[in-house]
Structures are given as C-alpha cells and as structure tokens.
Design an enzyme around this catalytic site. Structure first.
Site, short mmCIF file in Angstrom:
data_model
loop_
_atom_site.label_atom_id
_atom_site.label_comp_id
_atom_site.label_asym_id
_atom_site.label_seq_id
_atom_site.Cartn_x
_atom_site.Cartn_y
_atom_site.Cartn_z
N SER A 3 0.85 -1.19 0.00
CA SER A 3 0.00 0.00 0.00
C SER A 3 0.89 1.24 0.00
O SER A 3 2.05 1.19 0.41
CB SER A 3 -0.88 0.02 1.25
OG SER A 3 -1.54 1.27 1.41
N TYR A 10 -1.97 -1.12 10.52
CA TYR A 10 -1.96 -1.46 9.10
C TYR A 10 -0.77 -0.81 8.40
O TYR A 10 -0.04 -1.46 7.64
CB TYR A 10 -3.27 -0.98 8.46
CG TYR A 10 -3.42 -1.33 6.99
CD1 TYR A 10 -3.75 -2.63 6.60
CD2 TYR A 10 -3.25 -0.37 6.00
CE1 TYR A 10 -3.89 -2.95 5.25
CE2 TYR A 10 -3.40 -0.67 4.66
CZ TYR A 10 -3.72 -1.97 4.29
OH TYR A 10 -3.85 -2.29 2.95
#
Length: 244
Positions: free
Chosen positions: A136, A149
């Site tokens: 990401s 995350y």
C-alpha cells in the site's frame, strides 16, 4: 494487458474479494492454473463458478498451523500473489493486543509463511519464479487510525527487499505493488467519511483513487517476463499521491 501464463501455476491469497479476486480471474483468463486461497468458503464457491477449473483452498492465514496443513502440500507453484490483508482501524492510543496481533499475523506473518512454502518448492524444482506482495502507499505515508496497518505495510517493504536479495540467486523475483485507496469493500470502509474521502482524493495529482484493474495490471506485469530484470522494487499505483 495481453499476457500469456499458460503452463504456469499461480497461487493467490485473499482471493475471495477485490484485488485478489480480479487477479485470479485475470490469471485464469491468461492461461494459468490458479490456486485461490480465501478464508470465506462462499466467496471461493462463487469464484469457482466464474473461473471453472481453479483450485480452492479455504483457510484463515492468521492461523499458522491451519495454513501449514492446508498449503504445506500445495504442490508446484510458479507465481505467488500475497494479497490477503486486514485493515482494522483504531486510534493509536486505543490499539489493542488483539488488533495488533491479528494485523501482523495476516498482513505480514502469513507472507513469510506462504512465501517460504512456495519458494522452497521453486528451489527444489530448480525453476525460476515471481512473487508479488500487495502492499500500500501507506508503507510510505501515514493514514488516520491505521497505525497497525501502516506498520505492517512498512515492514512489507523491507521484507520484499530481503526476500529479493536472498531468493535472487535461485532466479526468484520478489516485488510489491503499492496502491492508494482502491474502492473495494476494504477501501470503502477506510474512506467511508465522504468529506474526508473528497479531501483525500483532491490530494492526489490525478484527482482520483485507484481502480482494481490498475492494481491487477501492475501485479500481472510483475509476475510476467516483461519485468524479468525487476526485483526488490515496488510499483506505486497511487495516482501520483507521493509526488505531491
């Protein structure tokens, strides 16, 4: 992107929804034999109807022992896409042990475990291979309430490089794709505040989030021989966010 993966066997984790599901469909359409891994049986059943002939493995990758049991004998794999992940929002000061452990077990530890299983098989067979870790843009920038995350994806950046370094002598390439928000079910959850989502989109030079197809195309490129000299790298699919 017209790529031919005929004669190759691919394993995709997090295959039930979103990026993983469309990756399975694209690999299947390109001639690969695909092993689809998901913890949701219903998703695998519907996916098998869309892609006749795929193999399905239902397992929670956060469970080390269950993963070893289900994937330890998966057989020869030439291409691996580590896509499975959870995004569990909590403010940093409220992050619990359960959220921390679950995030790292699924997002990072499972990448270690599945990649070990697959890479050992490649080495034993003496064949080249390609591994793509779905990361990401938050491996490089922060995002509100996603400290765990973001941490898992930051760690994945270094893991990708370490894997590429150690597996390179065996002709196994390892890379990542790093998308911005993708409007999958997970992406919609982390951008569910319309005003915040609007402001975030405006910070992207291209004034948009990523489409699933954009990410899948980058995955396929890295899996293919079109990227034969690329390893230890990451493709940003971020609509220019990190340039701003």
């Amino acid at each position: 992107m017209n790529l031919n993966f005929a004669g190759l066997r691919a394993l995709v984790t997090g295959a039930g929804k979103g990026i993983g599901r469309d990756t399975v469909k694209s690999l299947h359409a390109s001639g690969a034999k695909v092993v689809a891994v998901s913890r949701t049986s219903a998703d695998l059943v519907s996916l098998a109807k869309e892609c006749p002939g795929i193999e399905s493995v239902c397992v929670d990758l956060g469970d080390w022992e269950a993963t070893e049991q289900k994937l330890g004998g998966v057989g020869p794999v030439d291409l691996l896409v580590n896509n499975a992940a959870v995004a569990l929002p909590q403010p940093f000061l409220e992050v619990t042990k359960e959220i921390f452990d679950r995030s790292f077990q699924v997002n990072l530890r499972a990448v270690f475990q599945v990649s070990q299983i697959v890479a050992r098989g490649m080495i034993e067979r003496g064949v080249p291979g390609s591994i793509v870790n779905v990361s990401s843009m938050v491996a490089h920038v922060t995002y509100p309430f996603l400290s765990t995350y973001c941490s898992t994806k930051g760690a994945m950046t270094m893991l990708t490089k370490a894997m590429a370094f150690e597996l390179g002598p065996h002709k196994i390439r390892v890379n990542s794709v790093n998308p911005t928000v993708v409007l999958t079910a997970m992406g919609r959850r982390v951008s569910e505040d319309p005003e915040f989502a609007r402001k975030l989109k405006e910070r992207h030079p291209l004034k948009k989030f990523a489409e699933v197809e954009d990410v899948v195309n980058s995955i396929l490129f890295l899996l293919s021989d079109c990227s034969a000299s690329t390893s230890g790298s990451g493709i940003m699919v971020d609509a220019g966010y990190l340039a701003s």
